[in-house]
Design an enzyme around this catalytic site. Structure first.
Site, PDB file in Angstrom:
ATOM      1  N   ASP A   1      -5.466   5.208  -5.454  1.00 41.15           N
ATOM      2  CA  ASP A   1      -6.181   6.042  -4.487  1.00 41.15           C
ATOM      3  C   ASP A   1      -6.562   7.382  -5.124  1.00 41.15           C
ATOM      4  OD1 ASP A   1      -7.281   6.668  -2.020  1.00 41.15           O
ATOM      5  OD2 ASP A   1      -5.548   5.919  -0.909  1.00 41.15           O
TER       6      ASP A   1
ATOM      7  N   SER B   1     -10.327   3.788  -6.187  1.00 41.15           N
ATOM      8  CA  SER B   1     -10.924   4.414  -4.993  1.00 41.15           C
ATOM      9  C   SER B   1     -11.907   5.524  -5.364  1.00 41.15           C
ATOM     10  CB  SER B   1      -9.827   4.977  -4.084  1.00 41.15           C
ATOM     11  OG  SER B   1      -8.942   3.957  -3.686  1.00 41.15           O
TER      12      SER B   1
ATOM     13  N   ASP C   1     -12.377   4.326   4.678  1.00 41.20           N
ATOM     14  CA  ASP C   1     -11.406   3.291   5.061  1.00 41.20           C
ATOM     15  C   ASP C   1     -11.919   2.532   6.278  1.00 41.20           C
ATOM     16  OD1 ASP C   1      -9.731   4.314   3.144  1.00 41.20           O
ATOM     17  OD2 ASP C   1      -8.099   4.817   4.526  1.00 41.20           O
TER      18      ASP C   1
ATOM     19  N   ASP D   1       0.852  -1.187   0.000  1.00 43.75           N
ATOM     20  CA  ASP D   1       0.000   0.000   0.000  1.00 43.75           C
ATOM     21  C   ASP D   1       0.892   1.243   0.000  1.00 43.75           C
ATOM     22  OD1 ASP D   1      -2.240   1.979   1.022  1.00 43.75           O
ATOM     23  OD2 ASP D   1      -3.290   0.131   0.502  1.00 43.75           O
TER      24      ASP D   1
ATOM     25  N   LYS E   1      -3.809  -0.681  -6.814  1.00 51.81           N
ATOM     26  CA  LYS E   1      -4.832   0.099  -6.093  1.00 51.81           C
ATOM     27  C   LYS E   1      -4.519   1.564  -6.342  1.00 51.81           C
ATOM     28  CE  LYS E   1      -6.148   1.309  -1.312  1.00 51.81           C
ATOM     29  NZ  LYS E   1      -5.960   0.933   0.118  1.00 51.81           N
TER      30      LYS E   1
END
Ligand SMILES: *[C@@H]1O[C@H](CO)[C@@H](O)[C@H](O)[C@H]1NC(C)=O
Ligand SMILES: *[C@@H]1O[C@H](CO)[C@@H](O)[C@H](O)[C@H]1NC(C)=O
Ligand SMILES: *[C@@H]1O[C@H](CO)[C@@H](O)[C@H](O)[C@H]1NC(C)=O
Length: 417
Positions: A159, A191, A218, A80, A157
């Protein structure tokens, strides 16, 4: 006439040309992701076991294998935020993994995973900076997609910090296209809707451009957080159920089972509801310190089979009575309308004693086959607890802030047409 027809058609054609067709996430992805448990800890000197570093991901990968997680489907090991340097390489413009914490680089980390039958995920941001203040991908979509592909990354991922919320719908598809152009299938986690909570969303477009998408806050390591997510999904279920399908799933965020905030009953609630919702199962925990009971919940093959059902149908709340909420989804054998179904009977009372709930085999619950259903308890090793025919009742005891997860399998389903 001709002119206006062209105007209507044109944007449609463009949208079609960049749709996501990468063949991935036919069932919800499963694996491990560092954020909830390890955040942005970068101080490896004082916190060598907790810092975001290649050692952390390798150790978790080793546990996935040694403790049986990989064998039940957990395959992604996902980095992450806070993995890169604070500046791009000023010659190539590329992101650079912090050499102090990733001395062998991301490509070597991906190879470590691939050698072990695992996959590597990475994190970026669609804006100018990541949420942790590291370089974002705005203006660098092609460079970053190419870099990730060359490194052998399997999932991204992306964001949405430091990005104008009005721009989300235009910007996220740019990475869809950039990833596609690399030629490497990379599972794309957006996201985008999580930055537009309460706003009108074009879920058709989200589903067309992302494999999975976060749409709420989150998760934190707390029961209140898990409940708030379940409630958000319940409130929006009419919209959500229509968009989920193989290749495209809603992501209510990481499994926090094995950390500090949930009782065992609450942990079962999270596992059960994430199975009903056809959600990604991405654990964020310390697999070296997790307790045996929590591990058993995460490794429960019967519950995982529900989550991974190949029809990929998202479930929803089908009944509410007092403190009880019943969530359900169809699973294989799936022969509508008398299909097999899974029921999560959740008791929302906090404190007090277990209480009984009676499930009636009715049309309303999708239990209308005259042949009836075998009912098994998935958290009790799939033990047979009864047979239900239309009109029959089945009573179960449900612990406070707990759940009972039942599967109603059509009797003699194989001989039915
Ligand atoms: C790119 O998109 C095309 C058309 O949508 C699709 O056929 C192809 O498999 C995609 N490639 C990758 C690597 O995602
Ligand atoms: C490039 O980056 C290096 C290291 O961050 C720095 O020392 C150097 O001055 C930079 N060069 C230019 C031209 O900005
Ligand atoms: C099942 O429960 C319902 C509602 O509680 C009741 O009306 C019905 O008679 C029960 N059926 C049987 C077969 O016990």
């Amino acid at each position: 006439m001709t002119r206006s027809a062209t105007l209507v058609l044109f944007p449609f054609l463009i949208a079609g040309a960049i749709a996501l067709e990468n063949g991935l996430a036919r069932t919800p992805p499963m694996g491990w992701l560092s954020w909830q448990r390890y955040r942005c800890i970068t101080d490896c000197k004082n916190r060598p076991n907790d810092c975001i570093s290649e050692g952390l991901y390798k150790r978790m990968a080793d546990r996935l294998i040694a403790d049986g997680y990989r064998d039940v489907g957990y395959e992604y090991v996902n980095v992450d935020d806070c993995w890169s340097l604070l500046e791009r390489d000023n010659v190539t413009g590329r992101l650079v993994a912090d050499p102090a914490r990733f001395p062998n680089g991301i490509a070597a980390l991906a190879e470590y995973m691939h050698d072990r039958g695992l996959k590597l995920g990475i994190y970026g941001d669609a804006g100018t900076k990541t949420c942790g203040g590291y370089p974002g991908s705005e203006g660098y979509f092609d460079v970053d997609a190419q870099t990730f592909a060359e490194w052998g990354v399997d999932m991204l991922k992306l964001d949405g910090c430091y990005l104008d919320t009005d721009a989300m719908a235009d910007v996220y598809p740019k990475m869809t296209r950039a990833l596609n152009e690399t030629g490497r299938p990379i599972l794309y986690s957006c996201s985008w809707p999580a930055y537009l909570i309460g706003k009108k969303l074009d879920y058709e477009s989200i589903q067309e451009h992302c494999n999975i998408w976060r749409n709420f806050n989150d998760i934190d390591d707390a029961w209140t957080s898990v409940k708030s997510i379940i409630d958000f999904y319940k409130t929006n279920q009419r919209t959500f159920v229509q968009v989920a399908k193989p290749g495209a799933f809603h992501d209510p965020d990481m499994l926090i089972i094995g950390n500090f905030g949930l009782s065992l009953d609450q942990a079962r609630v999270q596992m059960a509801l994430w199975a009903i919702f056809a959600s990604p199962l991405l654990m964020s925990n310390d697999l070296e310190k997790i307790g045996r009971a929590e591990r058993e919940i995460l490794l429960n093959r019967h519950v995982i089979a529900v989550n991974q059902d190949s029809d990929g149908i998202m479930g929803s709340m089908v009944e509410k009575s007092g403190d009880f909420e019943v969530y359900s989804r169809p699973v294989r054998p799936n022969r509508k309308p008398s299909t097999s179904r899974v029921f999560a009977i959740m008791n929302r009372v906090e404190g007090g004693a277990p209480s009984p709930y009676t499930l009636c085999a009715s049309d309303q619950l999708g239990l209308s086959s005259g042949r009836g259903y075998y009912v098994t308890d998935l958290f009790a090793n799939n033990r047979l607890i009864g047979v239900l025919r239309p009109g029959d009742n089945l009573t179960v005891e449900v612990n406070p802030s707990g759940v009972v997860l039942l599967k109603a399998t059509l009797i003699d389903a194989d001989s039915e047409q």
